[in-house]
Design a protein around this motif. Structure first.
Motif, mmCIF file in Angstrom:
data_model
loop_
_atom_site.group_PDB
_atom_site.id
_atom_site.type_symbol
_atom_site.label_atom_id
_atom_site.label_comp_id
_atom_site.label_asym_id
_atom_site.label_seq_id
_atom_site.Cartn_x
_atom_site.Cartn_y
_atom_site.Cartn_z
ATOM 1 N N ALA A 1 -11.919 4.373 6.079
ATOM 2 C CA ALA A 1 -10.512 4.257 5.719
ATOM 3 C C ALA A 1 -10.069 2.810 5.511
ATOM 4 N N GLU A 2 -10.909 1.844 5.821
ATOM 5 C CA GLU A 2 -10.521 0.444 5.693
ATOM 6 C C GLU A 2 -10.309 0.084 4.225
ATOM 7 N N ALA A 3 -9.254 -0.675 3.946
ATOM 8 C CA ALA A 3 -8.952 -1.057 2.575
ATOM 9 C C ALA A 3 -10.054 -1.939 2.007
ATOM 10 N N LEU A 4 -10.267 -1.838 0.696
ATOM 11 C CA LEU A 4 -11.243 -2.686 0.027
ATOM 12 C C LEU A 4 -10.785 -4.142 0.014
ATOM 13 N N ASN A 5 -9.469 -4.348 -0.068
ATOM 14 C CA ASN A 5 -8.902 -5.695 -0.103
ATOM 15 C C ASN A 5 -8.989 -6.315 1.287
ATOM 16 N N GLU A 6 -9.776 -7.392 1.420
ATOM 17 C CA GLU A 6 -9.991 -8.010 2.725
ATOM 18 C C GLU A 6 -8.744 -8.693 3.267
ATOM 19 N N MET A 7 -7.700 -8.863 2.433
ATOM 20 C CA MET A 7 -6.451 -9.474 2.888
ATOM 21 C C MET A 7 -5.481 -8.446 3.468
ATOM 22 N N ALA A 8 -5.780 -7.167 3.350
ATOM 23 C CA ALA A 8 -4.890 -6.110 3.845
ATOM 24 C C ALA A 8 -5.100 -5.915 5.345
ATOM 25 N N THR A 9 -4.006 -5.802 6.091
ATOM 26 C CA THR A 9 -4.083 -5.667 7.544
ATOM 27 C C THR A 9 -3.501 -4.352 8.033
ATOM 28 N N VAL A 10 -2.338 -3.949 7.515
ATOM 29 C CA VAL A 10 -1.660 -2.741 7.976
ATOM 30 C C VAL A 10 -1.309 -1.863 6.776
ATOM 31 N N SER A 11 -1.022 -0.597 7.063
ATOM 32 C CA SER A 11 -0.470 0.339 6.078
ATOM 33 C C SER A 11 -1.269 0.359 4.779
ATOM 34 N N ALA A 12 -2.601 0.338 4.889
ATOM 35 C CA ALA A 12 -3.461 0.343 3.715
ATOM 36 C C ALA A 12 -4.733 1.111 4.028
#
Length: 798
Positions: A126-137
């Motif tokens: 479920a972790e976002a592909l964008n490494e800058m995303a922290t929450v709600s992604a």
């Protein structure tokens, strides 16, 4: 088009015949291993197929590529190891006979020294592909758009299963979604890293949803979905973001896919431009009507049979020294038409004599360029041009004049957008990464609207022009964001986004900060807070004309950007290796919201869905406010051991304050939503190479909100009158339904057949959409939604 369809069908049937007598099916797994933050290739990474006998795998070459051949079809797990990087595990990858499995594996450099740390292989699906995303992604895969019951290969329909997302007000027919109580118009669609127009058929200008997505799952890769507190690179969005990626075509062999069923015919082809080259093409075409469903007695849009077609493509062109170029695009058109019967005895309801025709089209073409400036930095530039049209006319038949056709209204809108985006990314070391960029967009808008002026006595049966407008404006954005990993437990993301609307020089400076703390291997806490802004549709600033009652309507060219503060607190608990529980609490404060400034008005842009709401707004100004707050909960068991399930729930409030200073529930204040879905696969057939899939979903959501009808006033006036001093004070009964999906995947050598049956609302429950006043019956009647809706598809890949 006919030649294309005939060729695809001929190839499909030929491959079926050849492969019926072929050997045991197997396939190739290949791809590239890169650094997640720089996209630089990792040389010498070890890729192994877990639990294979004997153990098989490969080592990535100087370009990061790997290739593992003759893998039996079925589910397999991969593990990737590279010195100085966190090991990566990809569980339960589906290998089919008809298509090579091509992977883009991104690894994270370890933030601690190897001699003092023990890092275990991990994979958070479920972790976002964008490494800058922290929450709600979170990320989602193409497989999920087909696996989840009722998704129909549609990213937006699939996203309704996620926490914080509820169905739109016409969900049975539309993929429109509501994110944390915000209007669907706040959704932003991105493709290949840049904002694009709404990529859905049967949509309205200024809206974000439609009947079905123009983007076929055949062309999409894994993508991200955001529900709030976005990273600094995302601007011009208040609600949610779909950050979609197109996959590259196979650059080693030609592959084909054909699908036909209740929604129409689809064909895809991909392959290398030349043997031995690195470039590839990917093209998908779809032509569809809902005529087959109508023939089965299932009328999803009443007596209207919608038609649509679309094409999407990507040409990927790597070079030796100049980086990688990619030409991509999508284009779609749709129409719907209703012919009233020339027999007044068969007319039903108050508007049985009315007919209409509506058409719309969208086209987007983009060129991207990505170049590695060093092993730790890259520059990515994307240029996009888009065109949208939306038009229609309506008429009525006069039974007293031999059903003579009388024109009632005509409208046409056209939007052109040109956008240029450039992003620089620099990874200083394993702990620090900087990303900065700028986006410039230029938009042009035209709108024409004619109406019969209600057949006023002084003008007779005459259609006159109420609006004839055009406008243009530029929009500039810039951003900078920094990611710092203190150690393997603490990560900080901070940045700034800047927006400037060149039409009126209104601007917004938006600081954002997010923190993630991993308590241990199973638990983590996260928090984020930041400012966000959004420019309204260009029509809100430039539209001038006259409303049907004669009221002059003037756009407010001085409108400011709508702004919002997002705050999120999150807790993530891993419940074993394949299950997680995630809890997020959020608060959103919206300000500088455009509202009608007419004394006593309760209208706000927070309740608007498309341009038709904007047209009837009078004397607008940024004097409104809004609040959204709630809790989202997710319990998810990832697909392992041949089954999965996910339960998501949200409890929330969505409130707005118009010019009168009184707080009301918004149109989208459903207050709660609950989803429960799951599925299981069964291996069948010789050597268990075929798969039967059974999926189901249950959905419960708060009903649509609406402003109540004033029955006495409606009877007196002879037309519908709403109690405007009680906006959205009542709602329909709860929305609920059950969806079921069945699939059968058959693997032959170099060929995969898939038979799918997806049934939305299997019980046929008719949810209430809204109410209306019927002047013939002098009663308040209700609109109901579609009900039972089956979709059958047959797909072959070779």
């Amino acid at each position: 088009m006919k030649t294309f369809i005939e060729t695809m069908l001929m190839l499909g049937f030929l491959m079926v015949g050849v492969c019926l007598f072929a050997q045991e099916p197997n396939q190739t797994i290949r791809g590239i291993v890169t650094d997640k933050e720089t996209s630089a290739p990792l040389i010498g990474a070890e890729i192994i197929v877990l639990n294979s006998e004997p153990m098989v795998g490969d080592i990535s070459d100087p370009d990061g590529h790997f290739k593992i051949e003759k893998i039996p079809v079925g589910r397999h797990s991969l593990q990737v190891n590279y010195l100085g990087y966190e090991p990566l595990t990809l569980p339960n990858l589906l290998v089919t006979a008809g298509k090579e499995l091509v992977l883009d594996l991104k690894m994270v450099e370890s933030a601690v020294q190897l001699e003092v740390a023990t890092v275990v292989a991990k994979h958070d699906k479920a972790e976002a592909l964008n490494e800058m995303a922290t929450v709600s992604a979170r990320s989602f895969s193409v497989e999920e758009t087909s696996r989840y019951a009722g998704s129909f290969y549609d990213p937006a329909r699939m996203a309704t299963n996620f926490a914080g997302v509820s169905v739109g007000s016409s969900y049975d027919l539309s993929n429109e979604i509501v994110v944390r109580g915000n209007s669907p118009s706040g959704i932003q669609w991105r493709l290949e890293g840049v904002e694009i127009p709404n990529p859905n058929h049967f949509s309205s200008t200024g809206g974000s949803g439609g009947g079905i997505s123009m983007l076929s799952s055949s062309t999409l890769s894994n993508s991200d979905f955001y529900t709030g507190a976005f990273p600094s690179e995302f601007g011009n969005a208040l609600s949610g973001v779909f950050d979609l990626n197109m996959r590259n075509g196979n650059n080693e062999k030609r592959e084909y896919a054909i699908m036909f069923g209740a929604l129409g015919l689809e064909g895809a082809l991909e392959g290398p431009f030349r043997q031995g080259g690195k470039g590839s093409y990917l093209i998908n075409y779809r032509y569809a009507t809902l005529g087959l469903l109508s023939a089965m007695g299932i009328n999803v849009a009443g007596d209207v049979t919608p038609k649509y077609s679309d094409v999407s493509f990507k040409f990927n062109l790597p070079t030796e020294k100049a980086g990688t170029f990619a030409l991509f695009g999508l284009a779609g058109q749709n129409s719907s038409e209703f012919f009233p019967k020339k027999d007044s005895t068969k007319w039903e309801g108050e508007f049985g004599e009315w007919g209409f025709k509506e058409t719309a089209s969208t086209a987007t073409v983009g060129l991207s360029h990505r170049i590695l400036l060093s092993k730790n930095s890259y520059l990515r530039t994307v240029a996009v041009a888009s065109r949208e049209t939306d038009g229609g006319d309506s008429y009525w038949l006069d039974p007293e004049k031999n059903y003579e056709k009388h024109k009632d209204s005509y409208y046409n809108t056209t939007n052109y957008t040109y956008r240029l985006s450039s992003t620089f990314n620099q990874k200083f070391d394993a702990r620090n990464t900087l990303r900065a960029g700028a986006i410039y967009s230029y938009s042009k808008f035209t709108f024409v609207y004619d109406d019969d002026d209600n057949f006023s006595e002084d003008k007779g049966d005459q259609v006159i022009r109420f609006f004839d407008n055009h406008g243009e404006g530029g929009f500039l954005q810039a951003f900078s964001q920094w990611k710092h990993r203190f150690d393997e437990r603490w990560t900080l993301n901070t940045g700034l986004h800047y927006s400037l609307f060149l039409l009126n020089q209104k601007m917004a400076i938006e600081p954002r900060v997010a923190m993630d703390f991993r308590l241990n291997d199973r638990q983590s806490f996260s928090a984020a807070v930041g400012l966000h802004s959004k420019r309204e549709h260009l029509s809100a600033y430039v539209l001038d004309g006259k409303l049907l009652d004669g009221t002059v309507r003037r756009g407010n060219a001085d409108l400011d950007l709508t702004k919002a503060m997002h705050a999120v607190l999150g807790y993530d608990q891993r419940l074993g290796t394949d299950m997680r529980m995630k809890l997020e609490a959020y608060y959103q404060y919206l300000f500088d919201v455009p509202v009608e400034t007419v004394p006593g008005s309760t209208n706000s842009f927070l309740n608007y869905r498309d341009i038709w709401d904007l047209i009837f707004a009078e004397q607008t100004g940024n004097k409104g406010k809004g609040r959204n707050y709630g809790v989202d909960l997710t319990l998810e068991k990832f697909f392992t051991k041949n089954y999965y399930f996910m339960v998501t729930g949200s409890a929330y409030r969505s409130l707005y304050t118009p010019v009168n200073g009184i707080e009301y529930p918004t149109r989208f204040d459903g207050r709660y939503t609950l989803h429960a879905l799951g599925g299981k696969e069964f291996k069948v057939g010789k050597n268990k190479k075929n798969i039967i899939g059974i999926n189901g979903k249950a959905l419960l959501s708060g009903g649509n909100r609406y402003t109540p009808v004033d029955l006495a006033a409606s009877i007196e006036k002879g037309e519908e009158v709403r109690q405007e001093d009680k906006p959205f004070s009542v709602k329909t009964s709860d929305y609920w339904r059950f969806d079921v999906g069945l699939s059968y995947k058959i693997n032959k050598q170099r060929l995969t057949h898939t038979i799918l049956l997806d049934i939305q609302n299997v019980t046929g429950h008719q949810n209430i959409y809204s109410d209306y006043y019927d002047n013939e019956t002098k009663k308040i009647e209700t609109y109901v939604q579609t009900g039972f809706f089956p979709v059958f598809n047959y797909r072959v890949e070779f």
